[in-house]
Design an enzyme around this catalytic site. Structure first.
Site, PDB file in Angstrom:
ATOM      1  N   ASP A 187       1.017  -1.257  -0.154  1.00 44.20           N
ATOM      2  CA  ASP A 187       0.004   0.043   0.044  1.00 44.20           C
ATOM      3  C   ASP A 187       0.881   1.157   0.088  1.00 44.20           C
ATOM      4  OD1 ASP A 187      -1.829   2.165   0.261  1.00 44.20           O
ATOM      5  OD2 ASP A 187      -2.848   1.086   2.016  1.00 44.20           O
ATOM      6  N   HIS A 192       0.283   8.210   3.804  1.00 40.26           N
ATOM      7  CA  HIS A 192       1.028   7.322   4.896  1.00 40.26           C
ATOM      8  C   HIS A 192       2.695   7.713   4.742  1.00 40.26           C
ATOM      9  CE1 HIS A 192      -2.669   5.328   5.486  1.00 40.26           C
ATOM     10  NE2 HIS A 192      -2.548   4.932   4.223  1.00 40.26           N
ATOM     11  N   ILE A 207      -0.651   9.594   8.344  1.00 40.07           N
ATOM     12  CA  ILE A 207      -1.150   8.637   9.297  1.00 40.07           C
ATOM     13  C   ILE A 207      -0.984   7.047   8.921  1.00 40.07           C
ATOM     14  CG2 ILE A 207      -3.050  10.410   9.510  1.00 40.07           C
ATOM     15  CD1 ILE A 207      -4.671   8.476   7.801  1.00 40.07           C
ATOM     16  N   GLY A 210      -4.785   1.945   8.243  1.00 40.51           N
ATOM     17  CA  GLY A 210      -5.745   1.238   9.087  1.00 40.51           C
ATOM     18  C   GLY A 210      -5.218  -0.346   9.281  1.00 40.51           C
TER      19      GLY A 210
END
Length: 284
Positions: A187, A192, A207, A210
């Protein structure tokens, strides 16, 4: 309309071949916080090829973890990635994931729900090898601005917490570089890693993925309440309730119940802000 629900659900599955080996497994485990302390025998099950087992949440990144991105290009969908939020994840294990494998992965839109201001796509991915089914993965994708088309709202999976203190509470520190490491499993969303991109998305800084929190939480459950035995995990689901920033600490509360472990995850540094909710590990 960008989402043609009937066409999306009726479309033929899109299949691809995915392969992995011990290096992919080890990289994923490191990305969800394994290897601390590096010489701990329990951690070597995640990091040393001669002792390796596979955390079931590896299913979310097998084949470089492109399922969600490729899923929104399926027939019946014409939506921008920027409008999509990953709202929840469920995996069901049909048998333990081997350390080295080749499987056929088939993805389709299993359902489209109308939540009013948003549509929810259930992207179902099923993986099987020559010995049969391996896992089924359901990603719940919220597509902002695409609700209100008169479809079903879909089932509620909200869980009531047990009326008692948790059986175990652990904390897991998220390293400053953990998102940079985790993204190497597939990903590569700049949200990120790139501070400028994160600001465009409304965040002060990048961030954590998830699904990184998702994997970190499952590892904590396996190590704390399942005796380190990954084969005891039958299924695992969670709703993404809030973000995590690298450098923060996760507080993971667990309730050990017959045939399942219920979990709540919060950000300890931000007054226990919600991170994962409605989280359940079904066990054997």
């Amino acid at each position: 309309m960008p989402i043609d629900a009937a066409r999306a659900v009726a479309a033929e599955p899109r299949s691809t071949t995915v392969t992995w080996d011990h290096k992919d497994i080890q990289l994923y485990h490191l990305g969800v916080g394994a290897g601390r302390p590096a010489t701990d025998p329990d951690e070597l099950r995640y990091t040393l090829e001669s002792r390796l087992h596979v955390l079931p949440s590896f299913a979310t990144v097998a084949g470089a973890g492109r399922g969600v991105v490729s899923g929104i290009t399926l027939p019946g969908l014409d939506i921008a990635l920027a409008s999509v939020l990953h709202g929840g994840q469920r995996i069901t294990l049909h048998r333990p994931i081997p350390v080295t494998g080749t499987a056929t992965s088939s993805s389709r839109i299993a359902a489209v729900y109308d939540k009013g201001k948003a549509a929810v796509l259930v992207l179902r991915t099923e993986a099987a090898d020559d010995d049969g089914p391996l896992w089924t993965s359901d990603s719940q994708l919220f597509v902002r601005g695409e609700g209100g088309f008169g479809g079903e709202r879909g089932p509620s999976e909200r869980l009531d917490l047990p009326d008692r203190a948790p059986d175990a509470t652990v904390e897991r520190h998220i390293r400053e570089d953990q998102a940079l490491l985790y993204r190497l499993s597939g990903d590569l969303n700049p949200l990120h890693a790139d501070p400028d991109f994160a600001k465009l998305a409304g965040f002060d800084r990048p961030i954590l993925h998830g699904l990184c929190t998702y994997g970190t939480t499952l590892k904590a459950v396996v190590d704390t309440l399942l005796g380190g035995d990954v084969t005891r995990v039958r299924s695992y689901r969670a709703r993404f309730a809030g973000v995590v920033f690298p450098g923060e600490t996760l507080r993971i509360r667990m309730w050990d119940l017959p045939g399942r472990v219920q979990v709540v995850v919060t950000a300890a540094d931000r007054d226990d802000a919600p991170v994962l909710a409605d989280t359940l590990v079904e066990t054997v």
